[in-house]
Design an enzyme around this catalytic site. Structure first.
Site, PDB file in Angstrom:
ATOM      1  CG  ASP A 199      -4.810   3.039   4.959  1.00 11.38           C
ATOM      2  OD1 ASP A 199      -5.696   3.906   4.852  1.00 11.38           O
ATOM      3  OD2 ASP A 199      -4.134   2.655   3.981  1.00 11.38           O
TER       4      ASP A 199
ATOM      5  CE1 TYR B   2       3.223  -6.687   4.507  1.00 10.46           C
ATOM      6  CE2 TYR B   2       2.697  -8.958   5.103  1.00 10.46           C
ATOM      7  CZ  TYR B   2       2.800  -7.964   4.147  1.00 10.46           C
ATOM      8  OH  TYR B   2       2.491  -8.242   2.833  1.00 10.46           O
TER       9      TYR B   2
ATOM     10  CG  ASP C 230      -1.939  -1.092   1.234  1.00 11.81           C
ATOM     11  OD1 ASP C 230      -2.309  -1.535   0.139  1.00 11.81           O
ATOM     12  OD2 ASP C 230      -2.375  -1.491   2.335  1.00 11.81           O
TER      13      ASP C 230
ATOM     14  NE  ARG D   3      -5.065  -1.702   3.243  1.00 15.14           N
ATOM     15  CZ  ARG D   3      -5.956  -1.602   2.249  1.00 15.14           C
ATOM     16  NH1 ARG D   3      -6.982  -0.789   2.352  1.00 15.14           N
ATOM     17  NH2 ARG D   3      -5.810  -2.332   1.153  1.00 15.14           N
TER      18      ARG D   3
END
Length: 246
Positions: A96, A82, A54, A188
């Protein structure tokens, strides 16, 4: 002999054009622009990336050059790790920090409640992707349909989460986590679903991808560093052998 030497050197240079360039993607840049920048920088060689990040995410973005693009499907299916931050108390349209606030809550989860919830999201789970995502609905990207105001539902998808840990509690409003997952898992959506389960809403306020398969954050070069280098230097100093993932 001299002719053979030049021919050998030329062949080696040509082979070096096929391999992996591991980028540390900067904030606010879409993955396709990273790919386009490198393609221009390296004189229009074929370039592909292993998994979109993203715009508000940073971190490991492996780029395949030349013949390495044939191996992208295998790399995309590898485990990814992550490190990310969740902010509690707000639901955002995009899940987000970029999205508008659509719901708020004064509730905040305790550390005990967070830790107790984490095992629920480990293993093989189902997850509904964010409506602002690149998933195609009848040939159209979900984010395009959402921006046009069209109403649709994304079906739940099976995803795998191999490890999931609370790293730090920054404040009552924010906590940092690390997750290792399989293909198709949305950080997300994970943040959104944790907020719902904890009764407080949540969105992901920072994402940093720290590994994709065998490629780690320590392997990655900041994109801005490459901006000042010529193509030969990039190939010589930063492009990894195609056999590093095969």
């Amino acid at each position: 002999v001299r002719g053979r030497t030049h021919s050998y050197i030329g062949m080696m240079r040509q082979q070096s054009r096929h391999g992996w360039l591991i980028i540390d993607k900067p904030l606010h840049m879409v993955s396709s622009k990273v790919t386009g920048f490198i393609k221009t920088k390296l004189e229009n060689i074929k370039v592909g990336h292993a998994g979109t990040l993203d715009p508000l995410a940073t971190g490991v973005l492996p780029l395949a050059l030349g013949k390495a693009t044939k191996l992208l499907t295998g790399l995309v299916s590898q485990k990814k790790r992550y490190r990310f931050e969740i902010t509690w108390g707000e639901q955002r349209a995009t899940d987000d920090a970029a999205g508008e606030i659509i719901s708020t809550s004064s509730e905040r989860p305790s550390i005990q409640n967070i830790v107790s919830l984490i095992p629920v999201f480990k293993g093989d789970i189902t997850q509904i992707p964010p409506i602002y995502s690149a998933i195609k609905i009848r040939g159209k990207r979900a984010y395009d349909l959402t921006r046009r105001g069209q109403i649709f539902e994304l079906p739940p998808r099976a995803v795998s989460i191999y490890s999931f840990d609370l790293i730090d509690v920054v404040s009552m409003d924010r906590a940092i986590f690390e997750v290792e997952c399989g293909q198709g898992m949305y950080v997300r959506a994970l943040a959104r679903d944790m907020g719902k389960a904890l009764g407080c809403y949540a969105y992901v306020s920072a994402i940093d991808r720290i590994s994709v398969g065998c490629f780690k954050k320590s392997d990655a070069v900041p994109l801005e560093k490459l901006a000042f280098l010529d193509s030969e230097t990039i190939y010589q100093d930063y492009v990894r052998d195609i056999k590093d993932f095969s």
